[in-house]
Design an enzyme around this catalytic site. Structure first.
Site, mmCIF file in Angstrom:
data_model
loop_
_atom_site.group_PDB
_atom_site.id
_atom_site.type_symbol
_atom_site.label_atom_id
_atom_site.label_comp_id
_atom_site.label_asym_id
_atom_site.label_seq_id
_atom_site.Cartn_x
_atom_site.Cartn_y
_atom_site.Cartn_z
ATOM 1 N N ASP A 1 -10.100 1.098 3.220
ATOM 2 C CA ASP A 1 -9.570 0.641 2.332
ATOM 3 C C ASP A 1 -9.442 1.901 1.094
ATOM 4 O OD1 ASP A 1 -7.315 -1.016 1.609
ATOM 5 O OD2 ASP A 1 -8.843 -2.427 2.684
ATOM 6 N N ARG B 1 8.298 -0.935 -3.160
ATOM 7 C CA ARG B 1 8.985 -2.260 -2.893
ATOM 8 C C ARG B 1 9.023 -2.728 -4.686
ATOM 9 N NH1 ARG B 1 8.458 -4.348 2.397
ATOM 10 N NH2 ARG B 1 9.806 -5.995 1.559
ATOM 11 N N LYS C 1 -7.415 -2.450 8.534
ATOM 12 C CA LYS C 1 -8.104 -3.979 8.018
ATOM 13 C C LYS C 1 -9.518 -4.271 9.245
ATOM 14 C CE LYS C 1 -5.448 -3.978 4.400
ATOM 15 N NZ LYS C 1 -6.104 -2.970 2.881
ATOM 16 N N LEU D 1 -8.690 -5.833 -2.507
ATOM 17 C CA LEU D 1 -7.851 -6.901 -3.904
ATOM 18 C C LEU D 1 -8.673 -8.228 -3.398
ATOM 19 C CD1 LEU D 1 -4.201 -6.051 -5.330
ATOM 20 C CD2 LEU D 1 -7.200 -5.367 -6.320
ATOM 21 N N VAL D 2 -8.504 -8.240 -2.092
ATOM 22 C CA VAL D 2 -9.533 -9.620 -1.683
ATOM 23 C C VAL D 2 -10.888 -10.214 -1.947
ATOM 24 C CG1 VAL D 2 -9.516 -10.971 0.659
ATOM 25 C CG2 VAL D 2 -7.576 -9.844 0.147
ATOM 26 N N ALA D 3 -11.597 -8.792 -1.995
ATOM 27 C CA ALA D 3 -12.607 -8.508 -2.966
ATOM 28 C C ALA D 3 -12.911 -9.567 -3.840
ATOM 29 C CB ALA D 3 -13.248 -7.325 -2.692
ATOM 30 N N HIS E 1 -2.781 4.375 -4.519
ATOM 31 C CA HIS E 1 -3.648 2.486 -3.738
ATOM 32 C C HIS E 1 -3.882 3.095 -2.265
ATOM 33 C CE1 HIS E 1 -0.975 0.534 -7.209
ATOM 34 N NE2 HIS E 1 -0.603 1.048 -6.975
HETATM 35 P P1 ADQ Z 1 -2.594 -3.320 0.895
HETATM 36 O O1 ADQ Z 1 -3.684 -2.923 1.615
HETATM 37 O O2 ADQ Z 1 -1.822 -4.884 0.579
HETATM 38 O O3 ADQ Z 1 -2.985 -2.837 -0.832
HETATM 39 P P2 ADQ Z 1 -5.134 -5.526 -0.616
HETATM 40 O O4 ADQ Z 1 -5.820 -4.452 -1.499
HETATM 41 O O5 ADQ Z 1 -6.243 -6.271 0.448
HETATM 42 O O6 ADQ Z 1 -4.539 -4.812 0.514
HETATM 43 O O7 ADQ Z 1 -4.484 -6.451 -0.605
HETATM 44 C C1 ADQ Z 1 -3.727 -7.344 -0.380
HETATM 45 C C2 ADQ Z 1 -3.114 -8.027 -1.940
HETATM 46 O O8 ADQ Z 1 -2.246 -8.949 -0.342
HETATM 47 C C3 ADQ Z 1 -3.788 -9.075 -1.961
HETATM 48 O O9 ADQ Z 1 -3.737 -9.587 -3.244
HETATM 49 C C4 ADQ Z 1 -4.580 -10.553 -1.234
HETATM 50 O O10 ADQ Z 1 -4.220 -11.990 -2.388
HETATM 51 C C5 ADQ Z 1 -2.778 -10.851 -0.480
HETATM 52 N N1 ADQ Z 1 -2.536 -11.264 0.857
HETATM 53 C C6 ADQ Z 1 -3.580 -11.264 1.759
HETATM 54 N N2 ADQ Z 1 -3.002 -11.299 2.646
HETATM 55 C C7 ADQ Z 1 -2.269 -12.821 2.274
HETATM 56 C C8 ADQ Z 1 -1.590 -14.401 2.582
HETATM 57 N N3 ADQ Z 1 -1.498 -14.607 4.099
HETATM 58 N N4 ADQ Z 1 -1.069 -14.457 1.668
HETATM 59 C C9 ADQ Z 1 -0.755 -14.097 0.623
HETATM 60 N N5 ADQ Z 1 -1.538 -13.248 0.191
HETATM 61 C C10 ADQ Z 1 -1.823 -11.924 0.324
HETATM 62 C C11 ADQ Z 1 -3.072 -1.204 -1.268
HETATM 63 C C12 ADQ Z 1 -3.924 -0.400 -1.050
HETATM 64 C C13 ADQ Z 1 -5.577 -1.740 -0.949
HETATM 65 C C14 ADQ Z 1 -4.919 -1.003 -2.477
HETATM 66 C C15 ADQ Z 1 -4.595 -2.025 -3.227
HETATM 67 C C16 ADQ Z 1 -3.989 -2.193 -4.317
HETATM 68 O O11 ADQ Z 1 -4.008 -0.730 1.179
HETATM 69 O O12 ADQ Z 1 -6.964 -1.047 -0.805
HETATM 70 O O13 ADQ Z 1 -6.824 -2.565 -2.984
HETATM 71 O O14 ADQ Z 1 -2.864 -1.870 -2.666
HETATM 72 O O15 ADQ Z 1 -4.287 -1.123 -4.903
#
Ligand code: ADQ
Length: 755
Positions: free
Chosen positions: A390, A26, A296, A394-396, A182
């Protein structure tokens, strides 16, 4: 629409002027069809969150799918895509609708995603989806090739594009290609269930650099290489002919300035924050932010929360959980089931545990704006990350970035990659609802000093290991790996020329000659005892050893008794048994141990394992040596033998990790022996025996000889017998050619003496 700018832009483009081409499934922008026509939105998810600010700083092109397939090509759609290219350097790849279905919803998200997250029970596979996956990777490859210019660095992202590195290697053999995964890499028990696993690994190996979120994932990848392809690797490298593939663990970071900027200088964020402070006054706020994905752990969290409320009546009306869940992959059944399950739990918690004044759970099932998210991070007393598995999470890191004052507690699943570097968080096993509830209880009542200590350490680390630092390290490792290619090209072995070696031999005053036996001087026999030396080999060794200028050593994996029996009669021949564990020099009367005799009680543990493999593999057998145990499978069905050998080594490696023993693959054998019993060690002893040699010649055919070649200086004549990769400077095709060259040395010396 342009991407959010990052303050203090500092170009980190490499000095070479190389451009960066980022490729991911994407783009950070998504095309959406609305009633008014086409519109642009920001893409959700971790990859876009992380790469957006990085690319804004480095500059470069981004190639990816726009999130919508071209059904009808309208002018407006064209215009939007042209603007993306012009303003944001985002170049959309057009994927036909049927390819998207098979590739994205099919193989990527219903086959790879569950297996890579250790959920094999969710795996669905359809061979047509695989074809679509190959086709999508091919379309991406075409798009990259079209944009590529000499010296560009290509950075491929994630599990959607695992075939792309090799496809690019085929089309652009010299290009620098890096790949970042990732998501986690699955355990070597689970990876092999994946249909088309070989192609995926081979696809990845086209890259110069493969980077993972944690060391754990990297190790799992190495284990999969060994188990599925039978390929051995070093901790940080796989060698493929003349090209190294560098392996790195590089946990991704965030751009902390983005959060600080919103918190300190954005009026919408401050307003929103102030509103929430007012709304939740007197209550502790727990926050959870996830894509609504089964990895998750959302239902598990809700059940743990219900448990907490049921068993901690003092929390009644004092606490609130805000769960943000972004809808994702809604076309897939499993995700719809998850959504229903979560809706049910939300209703149950609020219905059964709430009061007229208190809704214990606020559930938001949509994407929220960045300023709202940042406001919530600042507000939350506890951030609760409960991933069942996971890549990182990134949320952490985002939560911690918003806690510059050192307040707040991070509760983090031990199964998120982030746990490997965020040790000050309170760790949970999200499958254990009761203990998770207890940890949340603890987080809510942690004393201020401990809270600050933990959060300050986390905050500083998130600032340090930010996304720019991550990008720097990735690109530096990629460039380093590319520059290492030369090292291998320079050391490509040449064919051994008889005339050259003869001249050097005749010109030397002291010579050291070292030969492996099986596969080097004689062909392999079906069983070890069938490879007894023919007369011609005995004569050759006798002639070489009798030359007063020579020290000749036969260095073999065979036992001392065996070597004595076959070669004990040859005067002045030095024998080295069991790959260097024991030596008998011409000056000594008896065998000498290279190290004090080690205990052999380990054999009792390893023997039943090897016996089990003998049992499973018709034609294979076990050999016991003084220091080693060997499983031979030369006579077994070749593919089955290789497959089991991979399994055996993987199993023994884990078992022997803490000991001085290692399992080694040789020519159709797996050998368990002390790590120090190797030919490199024995070489030191031989060099002491013949210290002033000005001609050193060493020949061998298998991996044990590579240790010897590695230790010898580049002036030595190191000769690999047969095909395959080697560190030797020279190669000969087989044992017969080697014997002919040795005969030439003997006859030339005799002729010189006679003249
Ligand atoms: P994801 O599975 O998408 O990423 P994560 O790392 O938690 O998981 O990232 C989610 C992102 O989406 C964060 O930046 C968060 O702020 C944003 N987000 C979540 N909920 C949201 C909401 N309701 N509105 C707006 N923004 C929101 C994949 C892998 C992860 C890895 C990342 C990066 O699965 O393990 O950490 O890539 O490498």
């Amino acid at each position: 629409m342009s991407l959010q700018p990052v303050p203090n832009l500092k170009s980190m483009k490499p000095d070479t002027g190389a451009r960066l081409i980022v490729v991911s499934n994407r783009l950070p922008l998504t095309l959406k069809k609305t009633e008014q026509g086409w519109d642009t939105t920001r893409s959700s998810g971790g990859l876009a969150s992380a790469m957006n600010p990085l690319l804004a700083r480095t500059g470069g092109d981004w190639i990816g799918w726009a999130g919508d397939s071209e059904t009808e090509e309208t002018e407006q759609r064209q215009a939007i895509l042209a603007e993306w290219a012009e303003t944001d350097h985002c170049f959309a790849v057009n994927l036909p609708k049927d390819v998207v279905e098979g590739f994205y919803e099919g193989y990527a998200n219903q086959t790879l995603w569950p297996v890579f997250h250790n959920f094999p029970s969710q795996l669905k596979f359809d061979a047509k989806d695989w074809e679509a996956y190959v086709e999508a990777n091919r379309i991406f490859c075409e798009a990259v090739v079209n944009r590529y210019r000499l010296n560009d660095l290509i950075w491929v992202h994630d599990y959607h594009l695992m075939l792309l590195p090799q496809m690019l290697r085929d089309r652009l053999p010299d290009a620098a290609v890096g790949f970042f995964l990732h998501i986690p890499f699955p355990s070597s028990e689970i990876f092999p269930v994946l249909p088309r696993r070989e192609e995926l690994l081979e696809g990845l190996l086209g890259a110069d650099l493969l980077a993972f979120q944690t060391h754990g994932h990297l190790q799992q990848f190495r284990a999969a290489l060994l188990r599925v392809l039978g390929m051995e690797s070093k901790i940080a490298e796989v060698t493929l002919g003349s090209r190294p593939v560098r392996l790195e663990a590089l946990p991704i970071g965030i751009a902390p300035e983005e959060y600080a900027g919103l918190l300190n200088h954005d009026s919408k964020t401050s307003q929103q924050y102030a509103e929430w402070v007012e709304r939740y006054r007197g209550r502790k706020v727990l926050l959870a932010v996830d894509r609504l994905d089964y990895t998750k752990g959302v239902p598990e969290r809700l059940r743990a929360y219900a448990h907490l409320l049921r068993f901690s009546p003092e929390l009644k009306e004092k606490v609130i959980l805000i769960q943000i869940a972004v809808p994702t992959r809604e076309g897939i059944d499993t995700y719809q089931d998850l959504r229903m399950e979560v809706n049910r739990l939300v209703g149950e918690i609020n219905g059964k545990l709430g009061t007229p004044e208190w809704t214990p759970l606020v559930y938001i099932n949509r994407s929220i704006e960045r300023h709202e998210l940042v406001g919530l991070y600042k507000l939350a007393d506890v951030c609760w990350v409960g991933s069942l598995r996971d890549g990182l999470n990134l949320v952490a890191k985002e939560y911690v970035a918003c806690k510059a004052e050192g307040d707040g507690v991070l509760v983090l699943s031990e199964f998120a990659g982030a746990a490997a570097e965020m040790g000050e968080a309170l760790l949970i096993n999200p499958y254990d609802e009761e203990r998770t509830a207890a940890t949340i209880q603890r987080a809510l009542s942690l004393d201020e000093q401990e809270r600050r200590l933990r959060m300050t350490a986390l905050h500083n680390r998130v600032l340090r290991n930010n996304v720019f630092h991550w990008g720097d390290r990735f690109l530096a490792a990629l460039e380093e790996s590319v520059s290492e290619r030369g090292r291998y090209i320079d050391t490509q072995p040449q064919s051994l020329k008889p005339g050259e070696v003869r001249d050097a031999y005749l010109g030397a005053s002291r010579r050291l000659l070292i030969f492996d036996y099986d596969g080097t001087l004689v062909p392999f026999g079906k069983r070890p005892q069938q490879a007894a030396p023919p007369l011609v080999v005995l004569d050759l060794l006798r002639a070489l050893a009798s030359d007063p200028k020579n020290l000749v050593a036969l260095m073999s994996g065979r036992s001392a008794d065996n070597l004595d029996l076959w070669f004990g009669e040859i005067p002045k021949l030095c024998l080295v048994a069991e790959h260097g564990a024991e030596i008998k020099t011409p000056s000594a009367l008896a065998w000498e141990f290279l190290r004090p005799q080690p205990p052999t009680d380990w054999k009792a543990t390893v023997t039943p394992i090897l016996e089990h493999f003998v049992d499973r593999t018709p034609g294979s057998f076990m050999e016991e040596k003084k220091y080693a145990l060997v499983w031979h499978y030369r006579m077994a069905e070749p593919e089955f033998g290789e497959w089991l050998a991979n399994e055996l080594v993987a199993m023994l490696e884990a078992m022997l990790a803490e000991t001085e023993l290692r399992a080694f693959r040789g020519e159709k054998i797996v050998e368990v022996k002390p790590v120090w019993a190797n030919k490199g060690e024995a070489l030191e002893r031989l060099l002491r025996e013949s210290p002033d040699s000005d001609f050193i010649f060493a020949a061998g055919d298998d991996r044990t000889d590579e240790e010897l070649f590695e230790r010898l200086s580049s002036n030595a004549w190191t000769v690999h017998v047969g095909a395959g990769p080697t560190r030797a400077s020279f190669v000969v095709a087989d044992f017969q050619i080697l014997r002919r060259i040795l005969e030439l040395l003997v006859t030339s010396e005799a002729a010189r003496r006679a003249s």
